[in-house]
Design an enzyme around this catalytic site. Structure first.
Site, short mmCIF file in Angstrom:
data_model
loop_
_atom_site.label_atom_id
_atom_site.label_comp_id
_atom_site.label_asym_id
_atom_site.label_seq_id
_atom_site.Cartn_x
_atom_site.Cartn_y
_atom_site.Cartn_z
N LYS A 159 0.90 -1.16 0.00
CA LYS A 159 0.00 0.00 0.00
C LYS A 159 0.93 1.21 0.00
O LYS A 159 1.15 1.88 1.02
CB LYS A 159 -0.95 -0.04 1.21
N1 PMP Z 1 -7.30 -1.79 -3.48
C1 PMP Z 1 -6.79 -0.56 -3.31
C2 PMP Z 1 -5.96 0.03 -4.40
C3 PMP Z 1 -7.03 0.17 -2.13
O1 PMP Z 1 -6.53 1.39 -1.97
C4 PMP Z 1 -7.84 -0.41 -1.13
C5 PMP Z 1 -8.14 0.35 0.14
N2 PMP Z 1 -7.12 0.15 1.09
C6 PMP Z 1 -8.36 -1.70 -1.34
C7 PMP Z 1 -8.06 -2.36 -2.53
C8 PMP Z 1 -9.18 -2.37 -0.29
O2 PMP Z 1 -8.34 -2.76 0.77
P1 PMP Z 1 -8.88 -2.90 2.25
O3 PMP Z 1 -10.06 -3.77 2.19
O4 PMP Z 1 -7.75 -3.57 2.98
O5 PMP Z 1 -9.19 -1.54 2.75
#
Ligand code: PMP
Length: 305
Positions: A159
């Site tokens: 991330k």
């Molecule tokens: N893909 C991307 C590119 C994101 O930014 C997010 C948000 N964090 C997600 C998927 C979903 O991830 P999560 O369920 O862990 O928030």
């Protein structure tokens, strides 16, 4: 945005307006920072952070992938987030937490080994990411002209702030074209993820979501798969091509911020349910029961502050 009282910066609670950094901070120029997006829900027993440990763990993993040596342990970062929510004395909406590991001031040039690694956590009250109406009626999704970068050139499982330039361009294009959100395909034409969320669709009662071959390992996606399986819904993790989505019965996006947001239309094709479908609604309702502490089976995923 709604300001809060304090931001945690390198071990100290700093007044919101004093949480500043130098304009020559390394991350601002070359884009290497790792972030998280975590949510604290206003439950009937006070604020509770959902899957705090999982988010903090991913922050440390993203940092490792992008060569950022975080000077804090997982436990220290968890404690800082709990204390931050406590200290801000929130009393309005649900709260979004944004931890960030970034490179500070002192070194220029791409080789970042000697640039200082800094850590900050902000928290503020934030409503539904894709709007309350979106949660009920569904949003309009556009398949982006931008491709999710190949695994040969970037690291989609981090991330990493740098990955969000691609997301930002896709989101801007979609919104300017009159849509709510962008869905990005990978370099082979299969669905990767939305600009900041994961994708699910329903065909003939089966829930389908792509593997994380070219996407973030989403914490909400994992929760949703578990919810659906407990409901007796068959869940398939397989590649999806765009034309399959056009004839889907239902679709929805998932993410910490997006929660469970139904998709009603994709590229001018109305999906079968024409709004929030029955399976989407059941999963959405189960998800809100979990994050608001109304499902005892999932209480251990909530950290009450
Ligand atoms: N893909 C991307 C590119 C994101 O930014 C997010 C948000 N964090 C997600 C998927 C979903 O991830 P999560 O369920 O862990 O928030």
């Amino acid at each position: 945005m709604k300001e809060a009282k304090y931001i945690w910066m390198d071990g100290k609670f700093v007044a919101w307006n004093d949480a500043n950094i130098h304009v020559l901070s390394h991350s601002l120029h070359y884009g290497n920072a790792a972030i998280e997006g975590t949510k604290a829900y206003k439950t009937k027993d006070g604020y509770a952070i959902f899957k705090l440990k999982e988010h903090t763990k991913r922050l440390l993993q993203s940092s490792k992938m992008t060569l950022l040596n975080v000077p804090y342990s997982e436990e220290e970062l968890n404690e800082a987030q709990i204390e931050l929510v406590r200290k801000n004395k929130f009393d309005g909406e649900n709260v979004y937490l944004r931890p960030i590991v970034y490179l500070g001031y002192g070194v220029m040039g791409l080789y970042h080994k000697n640039a200082p690694v800094q850590t900050a956590i902000a928290a503020w009250e934030w409503g539904a990411y894709l709007g309350e109406e979106g949660l009920q009626k569904g949003i309009r999704l556009k398949i982006s002209s931008f491709t999710r970068p190949s695994n040969r050139s970037t690291m989609g499982k981090a991330k990493a702030s740098a990955n969000y330039l691609n997301s930002q361009m896709a989101k801007y294009e979609a919104v300017e074209a009159g849509y709510d959100e962008a869905l990005l395909l990978d370099d082979e034409g299969y669905v990767a993820e939305a600009s900041g969320a994961c994708f699910f669709m329903v065909r003939d009662g089966v829930l389908i979501t792509p593997p994380n071959d070219n996407s973030l390992e989403s914490i909400t996606q994992k929760t949703v798969i578990e919810i659906a399986q407990k409901m007796g819904i068959v869940v398939l993790r397989r590649k999806i091509t765009r034309e399959e989505i056009y004839i889907a019965d239902e679709a929805f996006l998932t993410g910490t911020a997006a929660e469970i947001t139904p998709v009603r239309e994709v590229d001018s094709r109305m999906l079968g349910a024409k709004g929030r479908g029955a399976i989407t609604e059941a999963i959405q309702s189960a998800y809100f029961d979990i994050v608001f502490g109304r499902n005892p089976d999932y209480k251990h995923h909530l950290t009450y502050v």
